[in-house]
Design a protein around this motif. Structure first.
Motif, PDB file in Angstrom:
ATOM      1  N   ASP A   1       0.806  -1.306  -0.146  1.00  0.00           N
ATOM      2  CA  ASP A   1       0.006   0.323  -0.074  1.00  0.00           C
ATOM      3  C   ASP A   1       0.292   0.920   0.182  1.00  0.00           C
ATOM      4  N   SER A   2       1.726   1.561   1.197  1.00  0.00           N
ATOM      5  CA  SER A   2       2.734   2.803   0.988  1.00  0.00           C
ATOM      6  C   SER A   2       3.587   2.885   1.749  1.00  0.00           C
ATOM      7  N   GLY A   3       4.399   1.289   1.429  1.00  0.00           N
ATOM      8  CA  GLY A   3       5.579   1.291   1.672  1.00  0.00           C
ATOM      9  C   GLY A   3       6.114   1.283   3.257  1.00  0.00           C
ATOM     10  N   THR A   4       7.410   1.369   3.885  1.00  0.00           N
ATOM     11  CA  THR A   4       7.298   1.005   4.882  1.00  0.00           C
ATOM     12  C   THR A   4       6.928   2.305   5.376  1.00  0.00           C
ATOM     13  N   SER A   5       5.879   2.033   6.714  1.00  0.00           N
ATOM     14  CA  SER A   5       5.187   3.212   7.791  1.00  0.00           C
ATOM     15  C   SER A   5       5.262   2.753   8.892  1.00  0.00           C
ATOM     16  N   ASP A   6       5.270   3.684   9.769  1.00  0.00           N
ATOM     17  CA  ASP A   6       5.562   3.095  11.444  1.00  0.00           C
ATOM     18  C   ASP A   6       4.376   4.114  11.908  1.00  0.00           C
ATOM     19  N   ILE A   7       2.896   3.986  11.029  1.00  0.00           N
ATOM     20  CA  ILE A   7       1.811   4.325  11.141  1.00  0.00           C
ATOM     21  C   ILE A   7       1.271   2.673  10.560  1.00  0.00           C
ATOM     22  N   PRO A   8       0.335   2.255  11.714  1.00  0.00           N
ATOM     23  CA  PRO A   8       0.044   0.542  12.049  1.00  0.00           C
ATOM     24  C   PRO A   8      -1.917   0.771  10.777  1.00  0.00           C
ATOM     25  N   GLY A   9      -1.522  -0.190   9.739  1.00  0.00           N
ATOM     26  CA  GLY A   9      -3.156  -0.106   9.034  1.00  0.00           C
ATOM     27  C   GLY A   9      -4.116  -0.705  10.007  1.00  0.00           C
ATOM     28  N   LYS A  10      -4.994  -0.192   8.790  1.00  0.00           N
ATOM     29  CA  LYS A  10      -6.519  -0.186   9.271  1.00  0.00           C
ATOM     30  C   LYS A  10      -7.412  -1.305   7.966  1.00  0.00           C
ATOM     31  N   PRO A  11      -8.162  -2.193   8.830  1.00  0.00           N
ATOM     32  CA  PRO A  11      -8.453  -2.771   7.497  1.00  0.00           C
ATOM     33  C   PRO A  11      -9.688  -1.375   6.995  1.00  0.00           C
ATOM     34  N   THR A  12     -10.190  -2.226   6.060  1.00  0.00           N
ATOM     35  CA  THR A  12     -11.300  -1.645   4.958  1.00  0.00           C
ATOM     36  C   THR A  12     -12.334  -0.977   6.068  1.00  0.00           C
ATOM     37  N   SER A  13     -13.074  -2.340   6.433  1.00  0.00           N
ATOM     38  CA  SER A  13     -13.849  -2.713   7.794  1.00  0.00           C
ATOM     39  C   SER A  13     -14.245  -0.983   8.373  1.00  0.00           C
ATOM     40  N   ALA A  14     -13.122  -0.625   9.384  1.00  0.00           N
ATOM     41  CA  ALA A  14     -12.840   0.348  10.215  1.00  0.00           C
ATOM     42  C   ALA A  14     -13.531   1.348  10.313  1.00  0.00           C
ATOM     43  N   SER A  15     -13.346   1.464   9.368  1.00  0.00           N
ATOM     44  CA  SER A  15     -13.600   3.070   8.862  1.00  0.00           C
ATOM     45  C   SER A  15     -15.041   2.989   7.812  1.00  0.00           C
ATOM     46  N   ARG A  16     -15.580   1.640   7.359  1.00  0.00           N
ATOM     47  CA  ARG A  16     -16.733   1.966   6.365  1.00  0.00           C
ATOM     48  C   ARG A  16     -18.436   2.110   6.946  1.00  0.00           C
ATOM     49  N   THR A  17     -18.960   2.959   6.372  1.00  0.00           N
ATOM     50  CA  THR A  17     -20.254   3.827   6.419  1.00  0.00           C
ATOM     51  C   THR A  17     -20.965   3.577   5.957  1.00  0.00           C
ATOM     52  N   THR A  18     -22.438   3.763   6.450  1.00  0.00           N
ATOM     53  CA  THR A  18     -23.906   4.125   5.702  1.00  0.00           C
ATOM     54  C   THR A  18     -24.279   5.115   6.071  1.00  0.00           C
ATOM     55  N   LEU A  19     -24.735   6.044   4.834  1.00  0.00           N
ATOM     56  CA  LEU A  19     -25.307   7.836   5.624  1.00  0.00           C
ATOM     57  C   LEU A  19     -27.198   7.539   4.653  1.00  0.00           C
ATOM     58  N   SER A  20     -27.901   7.220   5.569  1.00  0.00           N
ATOM     59  CA  SER A  20     -29.255   7.562   4.842  1.00  0.00           C
ATOM     60  C   SER A  20     -30.062   8.222   5.087  1.00  0.00           C
ATOM     61  N   HIS A  21     -30.766   8.533   3.725  1.00  0.00           N
ATOM     62  CA  HIS A  21     -31.356   9.711   3.976  1.00  0.00           C
ATOM     63  C   HIS A  21     -32.827   9.618   2.908  1.00  0.00           C
ATOM     64  N   ILE A  22     -33.744   9.703   3.059  1.00  0.00           N
ATOM     65  CA  ILE A  22     -35.553  10.088   3.011  1.00  0.00           C
ATOM     66  C   ILE A  22     -35.305  11.036   1.709  1.00  0.00           C
ATOM     67  N   MET A  23     -35.704  10.921   0.508  1.00  0.00           N
ATOM     68  CA  MET A  23     -35.697  12.137  -0.543  1.00  0.00           C
ATOM     69  C   MET A  23     -37.434  12.664  -0.982  1.00  0.00           C
ATOM     70  N   GLY A  24     -37.204  14.133   0.130  1.00  0.00           N
ATOM     71  CA  GLY A  24     -38.752  14.953  -0.187  1.00  0.00           C
ATOM     72  C   GLY A  24     -38.240  15.954  -1.531  1.00  0.00           C
ATOM     73  N   HIS A  25     -39.347  16.708  -1.526  1.00  0.00           N
ATOM     74  CA  HIS A  25     -39.613  17.815  -2.748  1.00  0.00           C
ATOM     75  C   HIS A  25     -38.787  18.286  -3.282  1.00  0.00           C
ATOM     76  N   ASN A  26     -37.824  18.916  -1.616  1.00  0.00           N
ATOM     77  CA  ASN A  26     -36.898  20.010  -1.900  1.00  0.00           C
ATOM     78  C   ASN A  26     -35.488  19.422  -3.167  1.00  0.00           C
ATOM     79  N   ASP A  27     -35.471  17.847  -2.892  1.00  0.00           N
ATOM     80  CA  ASP A  27     -34.746  16.819  -3.247  1.00  0.00           C
ATOM     81  C   ASP A  27     -34.435  17.365  -5.501  1.00  0.00           C
ATOM     82  N   THR A  28     -35.834  17.542  -5.573  1.00  0.00           N
ATOM     83  CA  THR A  28     -36.168  17.368  -6.937  1.00  0.00           C
ATOM     84  C   THR A  28     -36.017  18.688  -8.292  1.00  0.00           C
ATOM     85  N   ASN A  29     -34.881  17.377  -9.269  1.00  0.00           N
ATOM     86  CA  ASN A  29     -35.516  18.432 -10.601  1.00  0.00           C
ATOM     87  C   ASN A  29     -36.659  18.759 -11.191  1.00  0.00           C
TER      88      ASN A  29
END
Length: 180
Positions: free
Chosen positions: A9-37
């Motif tokens: 990933d980034s060569g020799t690093s003194d920073i420990p790696g993190k798995p993708t699952s450690a920062s994975r997130t889901t944002l949910s939102h209901i779409m309303g009339h103000n969101d339309t084109n």
């Protein structure tokens, strides 16, 4: 295998790696009339903002601090989103460099009042740069990929190649007297 992935990933690093699952997130939102084109469906810019918000949260989580959007590519709108749809924006870090991260995002939609499974309506890849309090680039932990690392590497190579080709073309135009 983790040590091998970290060195890729980034060569020799003194920073420990993190798995993708450690920062994975889901944002949910209901779409309303103000969101339309003007067509009565949700405006693409609304979806893009949700994508950027979710990706920014993931980048900040992975890097342990502020991160700014450097680029967005391959934003694909697959299906229209309608008023009343519950939109889920799922994001994860796919690849890391020294100070940058690629975040992959999937956008799903389902009717708020139905039990049918969500449909994928979009996807995007964004690159974020981690910054310190002065806005200067800072190191990020290597990602320990669980999936998709090789695809992310191909996208990175493509982005860098495209950037080089554009810069070379601009230099040739200036040398020939065509100032863009």
């Amino acid at each position: 295998m983790t040590d091998q992935v970290t060195s890729v990933d980034s060569g020799t690093s003194d920073i420990p790696g993190k798995p993708t699952s450690a920062s994975r997130t889901t944002l949910s939102h209901i779409m309303g009339h103000n969101d339309t084109n003007l067509l009565g469906t949700v405006h693409g810019g609304v979806i893009m903002k949700l994508v950027d918000d979710a990706a920014g949260a993931v980048a900040g989580r992975h890097s342990g601090g502020p991160a700014v959007t450097a680029s967005m590519d391959e934003m694909a709108f697959l299906e229209p989103v309608r008023v009343g749809d519950l939109v889920h924006v799922k994001a994860q870090v796919n690849w890391t460099g020294r100070t940058s991260m690629e975040v992959g995002v999937r956008v799903l939609a389902e009717r708020w009042n139905e039990s049918a499974p969500p449909t994928q309506v979009g996807s995007a890849y964004l690159v974020f740069a981690a910054v310190d309090a002065d806005g200067k680039p800072r190191r990020v932990p290597p990602v320990l990929p669980e999936t998709g690392y090789q695809e992310a590497q191909i996208r990175r190579t493509h982005r860098l190649s495209r950037r080089r080709a554009i810069l070379e073309l601009r230099e040739r135009r200036v040398a020939e007297g065509f100032d863009d």
